[in-house]
Scaffold this motif. Sequence first.
Motif, PDB file in Angstrom:
ATOM      1  N   LEU A 146       0.850  -1.186   0.000  1.00  0.00           N
ATOM      2  CA  LEU A 146       0.000   0.000   0.000  1.00  0.00           C
ATOM      3  C   LEU A 146       0.889   1.240   0.000  1.00  0.00           C
ATOM      4  O   LEU A 146       1.845   1.335   0.764  1.00  0.00           O
ATOM      5  CB  LEU A 146      -0.917   0.000   1.212  1.00  0.00           C
ATOM      6  N   VAL A 147       0.559   2.165  -0.877  1.00  0.00           N
ATOM      7  CA  VAL A 147       1.319   3.406  -0.990  1.00  0.00           C
ATOM      8  C   VAL A 147       0.341   4.554  -0.801  1.00  0.00           C
ATOM      9  O   VAL A 147      -0.720   4.591  -1.426  1.00  0.00           O
ATOM     10  CB  VAL A 147       2.001   3.505  -2.375  1.00  0.00           C
ATOM     11  N   SER A 148       0.727   5.486   0.056  1.00  0.00           N
ATOM     12  CA  SER A 148      -0.155   6.621   0.328  1.00  0.00           C
ATOM     13  C   SER A 148      -0.178   7.581  -0.862  1.00  0.00           C
ATOM     14  O   SER A 148       0.712   7.566  -1.711  1.00  0.00           O
ATOM     15  CB  SER A 148       0.323   7.374   1.573  1.00  0.00           C
ATOM     16  N   ASP A 149      -1.201   8.416  -0.890  1.00  0.00           N
ATOM     17  CA  ASP A 149      -1.304   9.428  -1.946  1.00  0.00           C
ATOM     18  C   ASP A 149      -0.099  10.363  -1.922  1.00  0.00           C
ATOM     19  O   ASP A 149       0.407  10.765  -2.970  1.00  0.00           O
ATOM     20  CB  ASP A 149      -2.590  10.235  -1.793  1.00  0.00           C
ATOM     21  N   GLU A 150       0.358  10.698  -0.716  1.00  0.00           N
ATOM     22  CA  GLU A 150       1.515  11.582  -0.584  1.00  0.00           C
ATOM     23  C   GLU A 150       2.760  10.951  -1.188  1.00  0.00           C
ATOM     24  O   GLU A 150       3.531  11.605  -1.896  1.00  0.00           O
ATOM     25  CB  GLU A 150       1.771  11.936   0.889  1.00  0.00           C
ATOM     26  N   ALA A 151       2.963   9.665  -0.913  1.00  0.00           N
ATOM     27  CA  ALA A 151       4.135   8.973  -1.455  1.00  0.00           C
ATOM     28  C   ALA A 151       4.062   8.897  -2.976  1.00  0.00           C
ATOM     29  O   ALA A 151       5.075   9.088  -3.668  1.00  0.00           O
ATOM     30  CB  ALA A 151       4.252   7.580  -0.857  1.00  0.00           C
ATOM     31  N   LEU A 152       2.876   8.646  -3.512  1.00  0.00           N
ATOM     32  CA  LEU A 152       2.715   8.614  -4.962  1.00  0.00           C
ATOM     33  C   LEU A 152       3.017   9.979  -5.576  1.00  0.00           C
ATOM     34  O   LEU A 152       3.674  10.077  -6.617  1.00  0.00           O
ATOM     35  CB  LEU A 152       1.294   8.173  -5.338  1.00  0.00           C
ATOM     36  N   PHE A 153       2.544  11.038  -4.918  1.00  0.00           N
ATOM     37  CA  PHE A 153       2.798  12.390  -5.407  1.00  0.00           C
ATOM     38  C   PHE A 153       4.296  12.672  -5.419  1.00  0.00           C
ATOM     39  O   PHE A 153       4.829  13.217  -6.391  1.00  0.00           O
ATOM     40  CB  PHE A 153       2.047  13.425  -4.552  1.00  0.00           C
ATOM     41  N   GLU A 154       4.988  12.294  -4.341  1.00  0.00           N
ATOM     42  CA  GLU A 154       6.433  12.507  -4.265  1.00  0.00           C
ATOM     43  C   GLU A 154       7.158  11.735  -5.360  1.00  0.00           C
ATOM     44  O   GLU A 154       8.092  12.254  -5.981  1.00  0.00           O
ATOM     45  CB  GLU A 154       6.956  12.100  -2.890  1.00  0.00           C
ATOM     46  N   LEU A 155       6.746  10.507  -5.593  1.00  0.00           N
ATOM     47  CA  LEU A 155       7.370   9.713  -6.661  1.00  0.00           C
ATOM     48  C   LEU A 155       7.139  10.353  -8.021  1.00  0.00           C
ATOM     49  O   LEU A 155       8.045  10.424  -8.851  1.00  0.00           O
ATOM     50  CB  LEU A 155       6.822   8.294  -6.646  1.00  0.00           C
ATOM     51  N   LYS A 156       5.941  10.826  -8.242  1.00  0.00           N
ATOM     52  CA  LYS A 156       5.608  11.469  -9.514  1.00  0.00           C
ATOM     53  C   LYS A 156       6.455  12.722  -9.695  1.00  0.00           C
ATOM     54  O   LYS A 156       7.026  12.950 -10.766  1.00  0.00           O
ATOM     55  CB  LYS A 156       4.120  11.801  -9.562  1.00  0.00           C
ATOM     56  N   GLU A 157       6.557  13.523  -8.673  1.00  0.00           N
ATOM     57  CA  GLU A 157       7.309  14.773  -8.756  1.00  0.00           C
ATOM     58  C   GLU A 157       8.792  14.503  -8.923  1.00  0.00           C
ATOM     59  O   GLU A 157       9.480  15.223  -9.658  1.00  0.00           O
ATOM     60  CB  GLU A 157       7.054  15.634  -7.507  1.00  0.00           C
ATOM     61  N   SER A 158       9.328  13.480  -8.297  1.00  0.00           N
ATOM     62  CA  SER A 158      10.754  13.181  -8.410  1.00  0.00           C
ATOM     63  C   SER A 158      11.103  12.704  -9.821  1.00  0.00           C
ATOM     64  O   SER A 158      12.237  12.868 -10.259  1.00  0.00           O
ATOM     65  CB  SER A 158      11.193  12.147  -7.378  1.00  0.00           C
ATOM     66  N   GLY A 159      10.132  12.186 -10.534  1.00  0.00           N
ATOM     67  CA  GLY A 159      10.387  11.748 -11.897  1.00  0.00           C
ATOM     68  C   GLY A 159      10.328  12.865 -12.918  1.00  0.00           C
ATOM     69  O   GLY A 159      10.616  12.685 -14.082  1.00  0.00           O
ATOM     70  N   ARG A 160       9.984  14.071 -12.497  1.00  0.00           N
ATOM     71  CA  ARG A 160       9.842  15.205 -13.427  1.00  0.00           C
ATOM     72  C   ARG A 160      11.064  16.112 -13.427  1.00  0.00           C
ATOM     73  O   ARG A 160      10.969  17.264 -13.789  1.00  0.00           O
ATOM     74  CB  ARG A 160       8.604  16.026 -13.041  1.00  0.00           C
ATOM     75  N   LYS A 161      12.193  15.615 -13.035  1.00  0.00           N
ATOM     76  CA  LYS A 161      13.393  16.452 -12.984  1.00  0.00           C
ATOM     77  C   LYS A 161      14.138  16.417 -14.281  1.00  0.00           C
ATOM     78  O   LYS A 161      14.105  15.583 -15.064  1.00  0.00           O
ATOM     79  CB  LYS A 161      14.302  16.002 -11.838  1.00  0.00           C
TER      80      LYS A 161
END
Length: 79
Positions: free
Chosen positions: A64-79
């Motif tokens: 299980l992954v929280s919404d916050e963790a998913l958001f952080e993963l998404k944002e870290s991939g946009r560099k």
Amino acid sequence: MHEEIGSYEAKTKLPEILRRVDSGESFTITNRGTPVADIVPSRVGRRRSVQRAIEHILKAPKHLVSDEALFELKESGRK
């Protein structure tokens, strides 16, 4: 892959041919150069294989992954 094979060779190499069919290959058996039979992978075997794979996926532990963790993963991939 599809291969023609003579009836004598098919008889003498049947175990090898069956292993190859199990891995997805198909053969046409010939008698004096005339095609007489096709050996192809069984659809039942493929269905069982797919069903086993689905069962393994469903039994796998779920993370299980929280919404916050998913958001952080998404944002870290946009560099």
